[in-house]
Scaffold this active site. Structure first.
Site, PDB file in Angstrom:
ATOM      1  N   TYR A  55       0.848  -1.182   0.000  1.00 61.37           N
ATOM      2  CA  TYR A  55       0.000   0.000   0.000  1.00 61.37           C
ATOM      3  C   TYR A  55       0.896   1.248   0.000  1.00 61.37           C
ATOM      4  O   TYR A  55       1.573   1.552   0.985  1.00 61.37           O
ATOM      5  CB  TYR A  55      -0.905   0.039   1.227  1.00 61.37           C
ATOM      6  CG  TYR A  55      -2.003  -0.997   1.269  1.00 61.37           C
ATOM      7  CD1 TYR A  55      -2.309  -1.779   0.151  1.00 61.37           C
ATOM      8  CD2 TYR A  55      -2.746  -1.198   2.425  1.00 61.37           C
ATOM      9  CE1 TYR A  55      -3.325  -2.721   0.199  1.00 61.37           C
ATOM     10  CE2 TYR A  55      -3.769  -2.143   2.476  1.00 61.37           C
ATOM     11  CZ  TYR A  55      -4.053  -2.905   1.364  1.00 61.37           C
ATOM     12  OH  TYR A  55      -5.059  -3.842   1.414  1.00 61.37           O
ATOM     13  N   PHE A 210     -14.053  -5.632  -0.802  1.00 61.05           N
ATOM     14  CA  PHE A 210     -15.124  -5.180  -1.694  1.00 61.05           C
ATOM     15  C   PHE A 210     -16.484  -5.329  -0.998  1.00 61.05           C
ATOM     16  O   PHE A 210     -17.418  -5.917  -1.556  1.00 61.05           O
ATOM     17  CB  PHE A 210     -15.122  -5.945  -3.028  1.00 61.05           C
ATOM     18  CG  PHE A 210     -13.911  -5.724  -3.879  1.00 61.05           C
ATOM     19  CD1 PHE A 210     -13.162  -4.571  -3.781  1.00 61.05           C
ATOM     20  CD2 PHE A 210     -13.519  -6.685  -4.806  1.00 61.05           C
ATOM     21  CE1 PHE A 210     -12.036  -4.368  -4.577  1.00 61.05           C
ATOM     22  CE2 PHE A 210     -12.407  -6.498  -5.614  1.00 61.05           C
ATOM     23  CZ  PHE A 210     -11.659  -5.332  -5.490  1.00 61.05           C
ATOM     24  N   LEU A 212     -18.820  -3.353  -0.536  1.00 62.63           N
ATOM     25  CA  LEU A 212     -19.911  -2.639  -1.218  1.00 62.63           C
ATOM     26  C   LEU A 212     -19.897  -2.923  -2.716  1.00 62.63           C
ATOM     27  O   LEU A 212     -20.364  -2.128  -3.520  1.00 62.63           O
ATOM     28  CB  LEU A 212     -19.812  -1.132  -0.961  1.00 62.63           C
ATOM     29  CG  LEU A 212     -20.020  -0.703   0.494  1.00 62.63           C
ATOM     30  CD1 LEU A 212     -19.737   0.779   0.660  1.00 62.63           C
ATOM     31  CD2 LEU A 212     -21.437  -1.035   0.962  1.00 62.63           C
ATOM     32  N   GLY A 213     -19.387  -4.089  -3.102  1.00 60.83           N
ATOM     33  CA  GLY A 213     -19.186  -4.347  -4.521  1.00 60.83           C
ATOM     34  C   GLY A 213     -17.869  -3.694  -4.915  1.00 60.83           C
ATOM     35  O   GLY A 213     -16.911  -3.732  -4.160  1.00 60.83           O
ATOM     36  N   GLY A 214     -17.822  -3.061  -6.063  1.00 62.79           N
ATOM     37  CA  GLY A 214     -16.572  -2.424  -6.461  1.00 62.79           C
ATOM     38  C   GLY A 214     -16.751  -1.389  -7.526  1.00 62.79           C
ATOM     39  O   GLY A 214     -17.759  -1.339  -8.230  1.00 62.79           O
ATOM     40  N   PRO A 217     -14.691  -2.059 -13.476  1.00 62.58           N
ATOM     41  CA  PRO A 217     -15.646  -2.497 -14.497  1.00 62.58           C
ATOM     42  C   PRO A 217     -16.043  -3.953 -14.294  1.00 62.58           C
ATOM     43  O   PRO A 217     -15.199  -4.811 -14.054  1.00 62.58           O
ATOM     44  CB  PRO A 217     -14.859  -2.311 -15.810  1.00 62.58           C
ATOM     45  CG  PRO A 217     -13.849  -1.254 -15.499  1.00 62.58           C
ATOM     46  CD  PRO A 217     -13.454  -1.475 -14.068  1.00 62.58           C
TER      47      PRO A 217
END
Length: 298
Positions: A55, A210, A212-214, A217
């Site tokens: 990071y 993830f 909340l999803g991402g 694409p």
């Protein structure tokens, strides 16, 4: 933060909403702001911080080291299996071989200023979302667990976790003593219900990435769902808060590590520990169809 919003992780009882430190690299140009944000998280009750040496090419671990001087009781979790690669097409490269895993643990120890890292997650590279291993980076699980177990025996790490693993890999790893699993999982991405159930049965913490999803694409977003938006409006919260609260309600072994570079978003994320979802709301959210997270990110 509610005392009921605590759970077991790597042999400790911590708040179930921690902090994922990856977003601190967005403050690379203002180190003081990054340190202040992490200190604010600690003030608000965060006692579990998730990081990695890749990071910000070590920047984030350096910030955590500064904060650890006054917050020594933080449970720090890092991950190995990839190293920084600032000049590459993405800023990391796989480092799956046993000698690379050991070197990565040593790098994290030096960067964090620790003699022992409470939790080290092995980031496997044999399933999506993410980069898949090939060639010399195709390494057997047993060889990887052998070096991590040795490091645990040496006192350099406290507990072993797994990330981006299949049900078969988790089952094979159980005899080594697994403290947590980090897989992609959210209200709209529930590929791994069987892994979550196994973790619950085995007393293993489930730490979804993830959540909340991402934004990549092909990855669905929790906050786009009409049922999530309706629940948010009815309860006076944001859609993101509803998506995170659903995860905490999903199972008692779920721990969250939402990340942000914003103090306001930090406070909103931590507030989800006190959100109650009634049976009707949960039923509406559970009815949202899940989509596959089998997407390549690079």
């Amino acid at each position: 933060m509610s005392s009921t919003a605590r759970g077991a992780l790597a042999g400790r009882t911590v708040s179930r909403v921690g902090y994922g430190a990856m977003q601190l690299e967005r403050l690379h140009g203002d180190r003081a702001a990054a340190v202040a944000l992490l200190r604010r998280a600690v003030e608000l009750g965060v006692d579990h911080v998730d990081t990695a040496q890749f990071y910000g090419n070590g920047f984030v671990n350096g910030v955590i080291r500064d904060v650890l001087r006054s917050a020594e009781d933080l449970l720090i979790a890092t991950k190995v299996g990839a190293d920084p690669d600032p000049g590459g097409p993405i800023p990391l490269r796989l480092a799956q071989r046993p000698e690379e895993l050991r070197a990565s643990v040593e790098d994290n120890l030096r960067a964090l200023g620790l003699d022992r890292i409470p939790l080290v997650n092995l980031r496997r590279a044999d399933r999506r979302p993410g980069v898949l291993a090939e060639g010399a980076q195709l390494v057997g699980l047993d060889d990887q667990l052998a070096v991590l177990t040795a490091l645990r025996d040496e006192g350099k790490i406290g507990a072993i976790g797994l990330s981006a693993v299949t049900l078969d890999v988790l089952r094979r790893a159980l005899p080594a003593g697994i403290a947590c699993v980090q897989n992609a999982y959210s209200l709209v991405g529930r590929d791994d219900e069987d892994l979550l159930e196994l973790c619950l049965a085995e007393g293993i913490a489930w730490v979804p990435f993830f959540p909340l999803g991402g934004d990549f694409p092909g990855l669905p977003k929790v906050t786009d769902e009409p049922a999530v938006r309706a629940a948010a409006q009815a309860l006076g919260h944001t859609p993101a808060q509803i998506g995170l609260a659903w995860l905490l309600h999903r199972a008692p072994n779920v721990h969250l590590i939402p990340g942000t570079a914003s103090a306001a978003h930090l406070e909103a994320n931590l507030a989800v520990a006190d959100i109650e979802l009634d049976d009707e709301t949960l039923a509406a959210l559970d009815a949202i169809p899940a989509r596959s997270m089998d997407v390549s990110l690079g």
